[in-house]
Write an enzyme that holds these catalytic residues in place. Structure first.
Site, PDB file in Angstrom:
ATOM      1  N   TYR A 268       0.808  -1.216   0.000  1.00 11.35           N
ATOM      2  CA  TYR A 268       0.000   0.000   0.000  1.00 11.35           C
ATOM      3  C   TYR A 268       0.846   1.274   0.000  1.00 11.35           C
ATOM      4  O   TYR A 268       0.712   2.124   0.877  1.00 11.35           O
ATOM      5  CB  TYR A 268      -0.954   0.021   1.202  1.00 11.35           C
ATOM      6  CG  TYR A 268      -1.687  -1.289   1.391  1.00 11.35           C
ATOM      7  CD1 TYR A 268      -2.730  -1.648   0.530  1.00 11.35           C
ATOM      8  CD2 TYR A 268      -1.318  -2.180   2.385  1.00 11.35           C
ATOM      9  CE1 TYR A 268      -3.379  -2.858   0.673  1.00 11.35           C
ATOM     10  CE2 TYR A 268      -1.955  -3.399   2.531  1.00 11.35           C
ATOM     11  CZ  TYR A 268      -2.982  -3.737   1.680  1.00 11.35           C
ATOM     12  OH  TYR A 268      -3.619  -4.935   1.823  1.00 11.35           O
ATOM     13  N   TYR A 396     -12.146  -7.504   6.401  1.00 13.69           N
ATOM     14  CA  TYR A 396     -10.971  -7.611   5.528  1.00 13.69           C
ATOM     15  C   TYR A 396     -10.718  -9.077   5.238  1.00 13.69           C
ATOM     16  O   TYR A 396     -10.646  -9.899   6.148  1.00 13.69           O
ATOM     17  CB  TYR A 396      -9.717  -6.989   6.163  1.00 13.69           C
ATOM     18  CG  TYR A 396      -8.510  -7.167   5.272  1.00 13.69           C
ATOM     19  CD1 TYR A 396      -8.331  -6.346   4.153  1.00 13.69           C
ATOM     20  CD2 TYR A 396      -7.602  -8.191   5.490  1.00 13.69           C
ATOM     21  CE1 TYR A 396      -7.259  -6.548   3.288  1.00 13.69           C
ATOM     22  CE2 TYR A 396      -6.523  -8.398   4.625  1.00 13.69           C
ATOM     23  CZ  TYR A 396      -6.369  -7.573   3.529  1.00 13.69           C
ATOM     24  OH  TYR A 396      -5.316  -7.776   2.660  1.00 13.69           O
ATOM     25  N   ASP A 497     -13.581 -16.405   8.451  1.00 10.60           N
ATOM     26  CA  ASP A 497     -12.203 -16.112   8.053  1.00 10.60           C
ATOM     27  C   ASP A 497     -11.382 -15.951   9.336  1.00 10.60           C
ATOM     28  O   ASP A 497     -11.355 -14.892   9.943  1.00 10.60           O
ATOM     29  CB  ASP A 497     -12.186 -14.837   7.196  1.00 10.60           C
ATOM     30  CG  ASP A 497     -10.779 -14.455   6.754  1.00 10.60           C
ATOM     31  OD1 ASP A 497      -9.815 -15.065   7.259  1.00 10.60           O
ATOM     32  OD2 ASP A 497     -10.652 -13.540   5.920  1.00 10.60           O
ATOM     33  N   LYS A 526      -1.783 -16.963   8.075  1.00  8.86           N
ATOM     34  CA  LYS A 526      -0.933 -16.164   8.970  1.00  8.86           C
ATOM     35  C   LYS A 526      -0.193 -16.976  10.033  1.00  8.86           C
ATOM     36  O   LYS A 526       0.838 -17.557   9.734  1.00  8.86           O
ATOM     37  CB  LYS A 526      -1.767 -15.029   9.560  1.00  8.86           C
ATOM     38  CG  LYS A 526      -2.122 -14.016   8.468  1.00  8.86           C
ATOM     39  CD  LYS A 526      -2.561 -12.668   8.971  1.00  8.86           C
ATOM     40  CE  LYS A 526      -2.509 -11.644   7.851  1.00  8.86           C
ATOM     41  NZ  LYS A 526      -3.765 -10.981   7.562  1.00  8.86           N
TER      42      LYS A 526
HETATM   43  C1  LIG Z   1      -4.302 -11.142   6.228  1.00 10.61           C
HETATM   44  C2  LIG Z   1      -5.668 -11.590   6.043  1.00 10.61           C
HETATM   45  C3  LIG Z   1      -6.077 -12.187   4.831  1.00 10.61           C
HETATM   46  C4  LIG Z   1      -5.177 -12.305   3.643  1.00 10.61           C
HETATM   47  O1  LIG Z   1      -4.095 -13.151   3.845  1.00 10.61           O
HETATM   48  P1  LIG Z   1      -2.806 -13.034   2.887  1.00 10.61           P
HETATM   49  O2  LIG Z   1      -1.939 -14.152   3.339  1.00 10.61           O
HETATM   50  O3  LIG Z   1      -2.233 -11.668   3.130  1.00 10.61           O
HETATM   51  O4  LIG Z   1      -3.272 -13.189   1.490  1.00 10.61           O
HETATM   52  C5  LIG Z   1      -7.380 -12.622   4.757  1.00 10.61           C
HETATM   53  N1  LIG Z   1      -8.226 -12.498   5.799  1.00 10.61           N
HETATM   54  C6  LIG Z   1      -7.864 -11.949   6.967  1.00 10.61           C
HETATM   55  C7  LIG Z   1      -8.824 -11.868   8.094  1.00 10.61           C
HETATM   56  C8  LIG Z   1      -6.575 -11.456   7.131  1.00 10.61           C
HETATM   57  O5  LIG Z   1      -6.213 -10.864   8.277  1.00 10.61           O
END
Ligand SMILES: *Cc1c(COP(=O)(O)O)cnc(C)c1O
Length: 682
Positions: A268, A396, A497, A526
């Site tokens: 970004y 997100y 997610d 992550k």
């Molecule tokens: C970081 C994140 C993503 C994306 O993961 P990347 O490995 O950066 O593609 C998706 N959902 C959530 C909640 C995140 O924090």
């Protein structure tokens, strides 16, 4: 700090003699180096004080030396310290060495070989890594030295240490065998071995890019000092040249940063007017080490992932082992143990019922896969018109296009890509705070959307309990529970997610546990690999997997339409397995609770500050929401000046430190945030 770490293949390899001679020779060519012996065992009691043999040796050459920790017993440092009721610690030793060095060139001398223990878990190699000086390996020329030299070189290189060169030295006279029957034959044999060692060591060094700097003959007992200096002179010249090159390091770094500005995009940022970046040289525990040697306390876990901090031994070793066997192989038509083992570990760990697993190569991709799964599920159920997603504002889910289309439309910049992104449905952000009693009316908007668009919706996607990058908002678990029930009424799937929340961050292993639900589909990423490398998974229930699988030819034939090149990458699987082991073997829940308490203590006083809108803490996440957007450039610099790594954005200054962060470092992170707000530096 510049200089060398002098280590040997063995105790009594001749390290001290070589160090002493080098200190004098390097002193002739430039500033005289200080010899530092971090730990000295085998000291002699002399009245009240201890005679430190290695220091005395350097001084006898006219060099300058000091020892930091001295012990009488002639044994390994860990044992000597133990007997004295002390405990040596690698990072502390490294700090002491740096303090002693004070900008001077140093020769740091180890004790014994590389794997000589300093305490139960750390050895000399760990200290070398903490100091990150290039090494000089002293090899005693004797039978077996080729093996020792190779093991030492490979061990150092495996830790990313530069090895400036080797010095081969004969520590025994040529005639140390008893005279008598066949002595001459033995001597001839030995001579052959010792001269071959020179040739073989040189060849080995070439293969590993480590020069043999000197071959020192036996120089008598007591040895001939002048002869030693003479035979080491060429080695000293080479080492001096490399030191001079170390000095031009600053100029090189300036060029690197200019190149970076010119050619590299950071997340970004603008290519034409990028914000400044900080060069990180290395990382360890909960610290980032900047190129100038400054250490910053990490408050970010490298965007949620480095929960065990950096350089965790279990993780590194697991990856090294896997790397040695197989780093990658395609997953189409092939399977492997790491993939099977990881699934075996994950399935019983996640909310019960998520029995099917798809390996993705990043978080965003795992979201893409989740969205496809949901649509394919609805198609196979004879509802092909259900291809929309309902999601709360403030979410997100990643930066690829499908994931972006379900991110918050404002922070996700949907206006920019309005022709590109499919239109999905956005309901209000869960209004009910985590720390307030649940208000059932907070589900009204969801009800309204489901009623109006229920027949078009394949799934609801959201981050359970904690909305991350879209606003760091914590909402009430009953909202999630209620939403799940609403979905069930219409066979709309719920996609959780958990990429940011998974693996303990919120105080539960998975945030869905707060609501006691098993989502239909769940994304993990992550912290899955403890930050060692990229990789993610999309898990789903048998109902979803069988549903997709049951579709007839006309509706996709039951095939899930995805298959990344690096699917189930074995190296990723090994890292993830080790990270899960490490987490479960640690008192993570207790640590997260302690961090939570300290964050509350450290941040809540800001709540009454006029430039602060809200302060909230959950698990190992602390958030200060400001009234106005922060000035990234000044605030980032302020934090680095204060010895912490915190990366704020928009209205948010937030902390999510590694779980292994010592509590006093949590306090220091909080102090930095408080100072920034109080000094008006936001
Ligand atoms: C970081 C994140 C993503 C994306 O993961 P990347 O490995 O950066 O593609 C998706 N959902 C959530 C909640 C995140 O924090």
């Amino acid at each position: 700090m510049q200089g060398y770490f002098v280590t040997g293949t063995d105790t009594d390899a001749g390290k001290t003699t070589v160090t002493a001679a080098l200190s004098v020779l390097l002193g002739r060519e430039g500033a005289r180096p200080l010899v530092i012996k971090p730990v000295q065992t085998g000291c002699l009691k002399k009245g009240q004080s201890l005679l430190v043999p290695d220091v005395a040796c350097v001084q006898s050459f006219g060099g300058e030396a000091c020892a930091l920790h001295c012990y009488e017993p002639p044994c390994s440092p860990h044992l000597a310290a133990d007997l004295a009721g002390e405990k040596l610690c690698c990072q502390d030793l490294a700090c002491e060495v740096r303090e002693k060095a004070l900008g001077r060139t140093v020769l740091v001398e180890g004790a014994g070989g590389l794997h000589v223990p300093l305490n139960e878990s750390e050895d000399m190699l760990d200290l070398m890594q903490a100091l990150s000086l290039p090494a000089v390996l002293v090899v005693a020329n004797k039978l077996g030295c080729l093996n020792h030299a190779r093991l030492s070189l490979e061990a150092m290189q495996a830790r990313g240490l530069a090895v400036a060169g080797m010095v081969l030295i004969r520590t025994l006279p040529d005639t140390h065998y008893d005279a008598g029957c066949g002595a001459e034959a033995v001597q001839a044999d030995e001579e052959r071995i010792l001269s071959d060692n020179v040739i073989s060591l040189k060849r080995m060094g070439e293969a590993l890019s480590v020069p043999l700097l000197a071959d020192i003959p036996y120089l008598g007992d007591p040895f001939d000092r002048e002869a030693l200096l003479l035979s080491l002179q060429p080695a000293a010249s080479v080492l001096q040249e490399k030191l001079d090159a170390q000095c031009s390091h600053e100029k090189e770094r300036a060029e690197d940063l200019a190149f970076d500005r010119e050619h590299l995009w950071h997340p970004y940022t603008s290519a034409s007017k990028p914000l400044p970046v900080f060069m990180v040289r290395s990382v360890h525990d909960n610290k980032l080490v900047l190129d100038d040697g400054r250490e910053l306390i990490d408050g970010m876990s490298s965007w949620w992932c480095a929960v065990h901090g950096y350089g965790n031994d279990r993780l590194k070793k697991a990856m090294q082992r896997q790397l040695a066997v197989m780093s990658h192989v395609m997953f189409g038509g092939i399977t492997h143990r790491p993939a099977i083992e990881l699934a075996r570990r994950l399935i019983p760990l996640v909310p019960e019922g998520l029995d099917h697993l798809f390996y993705a190569d990043s978080g965003s991709v795992s979201v893409e896969v989740a969205l496809k799964m949901a649509v394919q599920y609805q198609i196979s159920k004879g509802r092909p018109q259900r291809q929309k997603f309902l999601t709360p504002m403030g979410g997100y889910h990643g930066d690829t296009q499908g994931a972006m289309s379900v991110c918050d439309p404002v922070t996700g910049m949907h206006t920019l890509f309005n022709r590109l992104l499919p239109d999905h449905l956005f309901m209000e952000r869960p209004s009910c705070r985590f720390d307030k009693p649940f208000d059932p009316a907070s589900l009204d908007d969801a009800r309204r959307f489901l009623k109006a668009y229920g027949d078009e919706i394949a799934a609801i996607i959201l981050e359970p309990v904690v909305q991350g990058a879209g606003g760091m908002w914590f909402y009430h678990p009953d909202y999630l529970k209620g939403l799940y029930a609403l979905c069930k009424e219409r066979d709309i799937l719920l996609i959780a997610d958990e990429i940011a929340t998974g693996f303990g961050r919120t105080g539960k292993l998975f945030a869905c546990e707060w609501a006691g639900i098993t989502p239909d589909i769940c994304c993990l990423g992550k912290a899955l690999t403890g930050g060692m490398m990229t990789g993610a998974v999309t898990m789903c229930t048998t109902n979803v997997a069988q549903g997709i699988g049951a579709a007839d030819e006309e509706h996709g034939g039951g095939i899930l339409m995805h298959g990344p090149t690096f699917m189930a990458n074995p190296l990723f699987c090994a890292a993830a397995l080790a990270s899960i082991d490490e987490l479960l073997a640690s008192p993570w829940q207790e640590r997260v609770l302690q961090i939570e308490a300290r964050l509350k203590e450290g941040l809540s006083s800001l709540r009454s500050h006029t430039s602060v809108r809200d302060v909230r803490v959950l698990g190992a996440i602390g958030v200060v929401e400001t009234a106005e957007p922060v000035n990234m450039r000044t605030l980032q610099a302020f934090f680095v000046e204060h010895g912490v790594w915190i990366r704020p954005f928009n209205h948010l200054i937030y902390l999510m430190p590694p779980f292994v962060t010592p509590l006093q470092d949590i306090d220091r992170l909080c102090v930095a945030v408080r100072s920034a707000v109080q000094e008006g530096c936001i």
